[in-house]
Design a protein around this motif. Structure first.
Motif, PDB file in Angstrom:
ATOM      1  N   ALA A 103       0.834  -1.207   0.000  1.00  0.00           N
ATOM      2  CA  ALA A 103       0.000   0.000   0.000  1.00  0.00           C
ATOM      3  C   ALA A 103       0.865   1.252   0.000  1.00  0.00           C
ATOM      4  O   ALA A 103       0.593   2.216  -0.732  1.00  0.00           O
ATOM      5  CB  ALA A 103      -0.921   0.000   1.214  1.00  0.00           C
ATOM      6  N   ALA A 104       1.923   1.254   0.803  1.00  0.00           N
ATOM      7  CA  ALA A 104       2.817   2.413   0.870  1.00  0.00           C
ATOM      8  C   ALA A 104       3.533   2.619  -0.471  1.00  0.00           C
ATOM      9  O   ALA A 104       3.685   3.757  -0.941  1.00  0.00           O
ATOM     10  CB  ALA A 104       3.831   2.224   1.988  1.00  0.00           C
ATOM     11  N   ARG A 105       3.973   1.524  -1.084  1.00  0.00           N
ATOM     12  CA  ARG A 105       4.670   1.616  -2.378  1.00  0.00           C
ATOM     13  C   ARG A 105       3.758   2.227  -3.436  1.00  0.00           C
ATOM     14  O   ARG A 105       4.155   3.153  -4.160  1.00  0.00           O
ATOM     15  CB  ARG A 105       5.131   0.227  -2.830  1.00  0.00           C
ATOM     16  CG  ARG A 105       5.935   0.239  -4.131  1.00  0.00           C
ATOM     17  CD  ARG A 105       6.299  -1.180  -4.568  1.00  0.00           C
ATOM     18  NE  ARG A 105       5.155  -1.872  -5.140  1.00  0.00           N
ATOM     19  CZ  ARG A 105       4.796  -1.772  -6.425  1.00  0.00           C
ATOM     20  NH1 ARG A 105       5.479  -0.989  -7.258  1.00  0.00           N
ATOM     21  NH2 ARG A 105       3.754  -2.451  -6.880  1.00  0.00           N
ATOM     22  N   LEU A 106       2.544   1.711  -3.523  1.00  0.00           N
ATOM     23  CA  LEU A 106       1.612   2.208  -4.536  1.00  0.00           C
ATOM     24  C   LEU A 106       1.145   3.628  -4.226  1.00  0.00           C
ATOM     25  O   LEU A 106       0.950   4.438  -5.137  1.00  0.00           O
ATOM     26  CB  LEU A 106       0.405   1.271  -4.639  1.00  0.00           C
ATOM     27  CG  LEU A 106       0.693  -0.133  -5.189  1.00  0.00           C
ATOM     28  CD1 LEU A 106      -0.558  -1.000  -5.107  1.00  0.00           C
ATOM     29  CD2 LEU A 106       1.217  -0.061  -6.620  1.00  0.00           C
ATOM     30  N   ALA A 107       0.948   3.926  -2.929  1.00  0.00           N
ATOM     31  CA  ALA A 107       0.515   5.267  -2.539  1.00  0.00           C
ATOM     32  C   ALA A 107       1.545   6.306  -2.964  1.00  0.00           C
ATOM     33  O   ALA A 107       1.198   7.401  -3.436  1.00  0.00           O
ATOM     34  CB  ALA A 107       0.282   5.330  -1.032  1.00  0.00           C
ATOM     35  N   THR A 152      -5.109   5.449  -0.807  1.00  0.00           N
ATOM     36  CA  THR A 152      -4.283   6.210  -1.743  1.00  0.00           C
ATOM     37  C   THR A 152      -3.569   5.297  -2.727  1.00  0.00           C
ATOM     38  O   THR A 152      -3.190   5.728  -3.827  1.00  0.00           O
ATOM     39  CB  THR A 152      -3.262   7.066  -0.946  1.00  0.00           C
ATOM     40  OG1 THR A 152      -3.978   7.934  -0.064  1.00  0.00           O
ATOM     41  CG2 THR A 152      -2.399   7.909  -1.856  1.00  0.00           C
ATOM     42  N   ALA A 153      -3.396   4.040  -2.365  1.00  0.00           N
ATOM     43  CA  ALA A 153      -2.767   3.071  -3.284  1.00  0.00           C
ATOM     44  C   ALA A 153      -3.599   2.858  -4.544  1.00  0.00           C
ATOM     45  O   ALA A 153      -3.084   2.405  -5.568  1.00  0.00           O
ATOM     46  CB  ALA A 153      -2.550   1.743  -2.569  1.00  0.00           C
ATOM     47  N   ILE A 196       5.830   9.245   1.077  1.00  0.00           N
ATOM     48  CA  ILE A 196       4.719   9.103   0.127  1.00  0.00           C
ATOM     49  C   ILE A 196       4.502  10.422  -0.597  1.00  0.00           C
ATOM     50  O   ILE A 196       4.315  10.459  -1.818  1.00  0.00           O
ATOM     51  CB  ILE A 196       3.432   8.654   0.861  1.00  0.00           C
ATOM     52  CG1 ILE A 196       3.594   7.218   1.387  1.00  0.00           C
ATOM     53  CG2 ILE A 196       2.218   8.746  -0.063  1.00  0.00           C
ATOM     54  CD1 ILE A 196       2.468   6.751   2.282  1.00  0.00           C
ATOM     55  N   ALA A 197       4.548  11.520   0.158  1.00  0.00           N
ATOM     56  CA  ALA A 197       4.373  12.842  -0.445  1.00  0.00           C
ATOM     57  C   ALA A 197       5.439  13.117  -1.505  1.00  0.00           C
ATOM     58  O   ALA A 197       5.167  13.708  -2.562  1.00  0.00           O
ATOM     59  CB  ALA A 197       4.414  13.918   0.635  1.00  0.00           C
ATOM     60  N   LEU A 198       6.655  12.670  -1.256  1.00  0.00           N
ATOM     61  CA  LEU A 198       7.769  12.874  -2.191  1.00  0.00           C
ATOM     62  C   LEU A 198       7.706  11.931  -3.394  1.00  0.00           C
ATOM     63  O   LEU A 198       8.421  12.109  -4.374  1.00  0.00           O
ATOM     64  CB  LEU A 198       9.107  12.667  -1.463  1.00  0.00           C
ATOM     65  CG  LEU A 198       9.511  13.755  -0.462  1.00  0.00           C
ATOM     66  CD1 LEU A 198      10.713  13.290   0.357  1.00  0.00           C
ATOM     67  CD2 LEU A 198       9.819  15.061  -1.184  1.00  0.00           C
ATOM     68  N   GLY A 199       6.860  10.910  -3.287  1.00  0.00           N
ATOM     69  CA  GLY A 199       6.769   9.928  -4.365  1.00  0.00           C
ATOM     70  C   GLY A 199       7.890   8.908  -4.330  1.00  0.00           C
ATOM     71  O   GLY A 199       8.168   8.255  -5.342  1.00  0.00           O
ATOM     72  N   SER A 201       8.819   5.605  -3.484  1.00  0.00           N
ATOM     73  CA  SER A 201       8.180   4.338  -3.139  1.00  0.00           C
ATOM     74  C   SER A 201       9.093   3.431  -2.319  1.00  0.00           C
ATOM     75  O   SER A 201       8.637   2.732  -1.415  1.00  0.00           O
ATOM     76  CB  SER A 201       7.714   3.604  -4.396  1.00  0.00           C
ATOM     77  OG  SER A 201       8.791   3.375  -5.282  1.00  0.00           O
ATOM     78  N   TYR A 202      10.380   3.451  -2.616  1.00  0.00           N
ATOM     79  CA  TYR A 202      11.309   2.586  -1.879  1.00  0.00           C
ATOM     80  C   TYR A 202      11.441   3.033  -0.419  1.00  0.00           C
ATOM     81  O   TYR A 202      11.441   2.217   0.495  1.00  0.00           O
ATOM     82  CB  TYR A 202      12.673   2.564  -2.556  1.00  0.00           C
ATOM     83  CG  TYR A 202      12.651   1.851  -3.887  1.00  0.00           C
ATOM     84  CD1 TYR A 202      12.555   0.468  -3.951  1.00  0.00           C
ATOM     85  CD2 TYR A 202      12.678   2.576  -5.082  1.00  0.00           C
ATOM     86  CE1 TYR A 202      12.509  -0.189  -5.168  1.00  0.00           C
ATOM     87  CE2 TYR A 202      12.625   1.927  -6.304  1.00  0.00           C
ATOM     88  CZ  TYR A 202      12.541   0.539  -6.346  1.00  0.00           C
ATOM     89  OH  TYR A 202      12.479  -0.108  -7.553  1.00  0.00           O
ATOM     90  N   LEU A 203      11.545   4.349  -0.215  1.00  0.00           N
ATOM     91  CA  LEU A 203      11.637   4.860   1.151  1.00  0.00           C
ATOM     92  C   LEU A 203      10.341   4.610   1.907  1.00  0.00           C
ATOM     93  O   LEU A 203      10.366   4.258   3.093  1.00  0.00           O
ATOM     94  CB  LEU A 203      11.953   6.357   1.142  1.00  0.00           C
ATOM     95  CG  LEU A 203      12.123   7.019   2.524  1.00  0.00           C
ATOM     96  CD1 LEU A 203      13.206   6.309   3.330  1.00  0.00           C
ATOM     97  CD2 LEU A 203      12.442   8.506   2.364  1.00  0.00           C
ATOM     98  N   ALA A 204       9.206   4.749   1.236  1.00  0.00           N
ATOM     99  CA  ALA A 204       7.914   4.488   1.876  1.00  0.00           C
ATOM    100  C   ALA A 204       7.828   3.036   2.338  1.00  0.00           C
ATOM    101  O   ALA A 204       7.364   2.741   3.450  1.00  0.00           O
ATOM    102  CB  ALA A 204       6.772   4.807   0.914  1.00  0.00           C
TER     103      ALA A 204
END
Length: 221
Positions: A103-107, A152-153, A196-199, A201-204
């Motif tokens: 979910a975090a990756r897709l968001a 958001t994902a 997530i705001a920064l886009g 995905s790996y860090l999220a």
């Protein structure tokens, strides 16, 4: 199928539609038997059997002397809830990780400006709840943020799975929160929300993995 069985099935379908659509929200009282008879255009016996069918399914609950209330708007939620009612806390954490990492990756990939504002607002509300120290408010605020990330994902299957596990996830969060409050530990989602705001995905993914792994690796969990 007999005419009577067909009538009951159609009545059940109509009742289910009113529940799923939100016409009768979870926790609300459904119309009286005479009102349902008029609404569905069937006899009282058919109404009674249709209502009883949804009571057995777990969507409705009768309260003696009060009426019939909506217990759930998803039969899948009821079934899954029964299956995992006695689930191990760590097992639920492991399932959360599998869902929330994706979910975090897709968001992070699919978030909009409106999503970012909403997530930041929910994170601020979460921080305020923690500062207030009320367990119920903390759990509600934390769950709202995690659910918003799942939404958001923009994967309807993932969101459906998450929402159908929402009771177990909420109970899981409560256990975690009680431990934090008792130990006066700090717990924030600033980095998760900002990744997530920064886009990124790996860090999220790293942020939510690290967060949940800390609980999974905790021998007291």
């Amino acid at each position: 199928m007999s005419d009577r069985s067909g009538l009951i099935d159609r009545a059940v379908d109509q009742l289910r539609k009113h529940i799923i659509s939100g016409d009768w929200p979870v926790g609300s009282k459904i119309p009286t038997e005479p009102a349902l008879t008029e609404l569905l255009g069937v006899g009282r016996n058919t109404v009674r059997e249709a209502v009883q069918s949804l009571v057995h399914a777990g969507l409705l609950a009768r309260r003696q002397g009060s009426g019939t209330y909506v217990l759930s708007d998803s039969e899948l939620t009821v079934v899954m809830g029964r299956q995992i009612a006695d689930a191990n806390h760590q097992h639920v954490l492991e399932v959360r990780r599998s869902l929330e990492v994706e979910a975090a990756r897709l968001a992070a990939r699919r978030r909009t400006d409106e999503d970012i504002a909403a997530l930041r607002g929910l994170n601020t509300a979460r921080q305020a709840a923690f500062a207030g120290g009320d367990i119920d408010e903390i759990v509600a605020a934390d769950l709202a943020l995690h659910r918003a990330i799942a939404a958001t994902a923009r994967n309807p299957v993932l969101l459906s799975l998450y929402e159908n596990l929402i009771d177990a996830i909420g109970a899981n969060i409560r256990t975690n929160v009680i431990g934090l409050v008792h130990t006066q530990s700090e717990d924030d989602h600033d980095s998760l929300v900002e990744s997530i705001a920064l886009g990124d995905s790996y860090l999220a993914m790293e942020e939510i993995t690290s967060y949940l792994d800390a609980y999974i690796d905790d021998p007291l969990a």
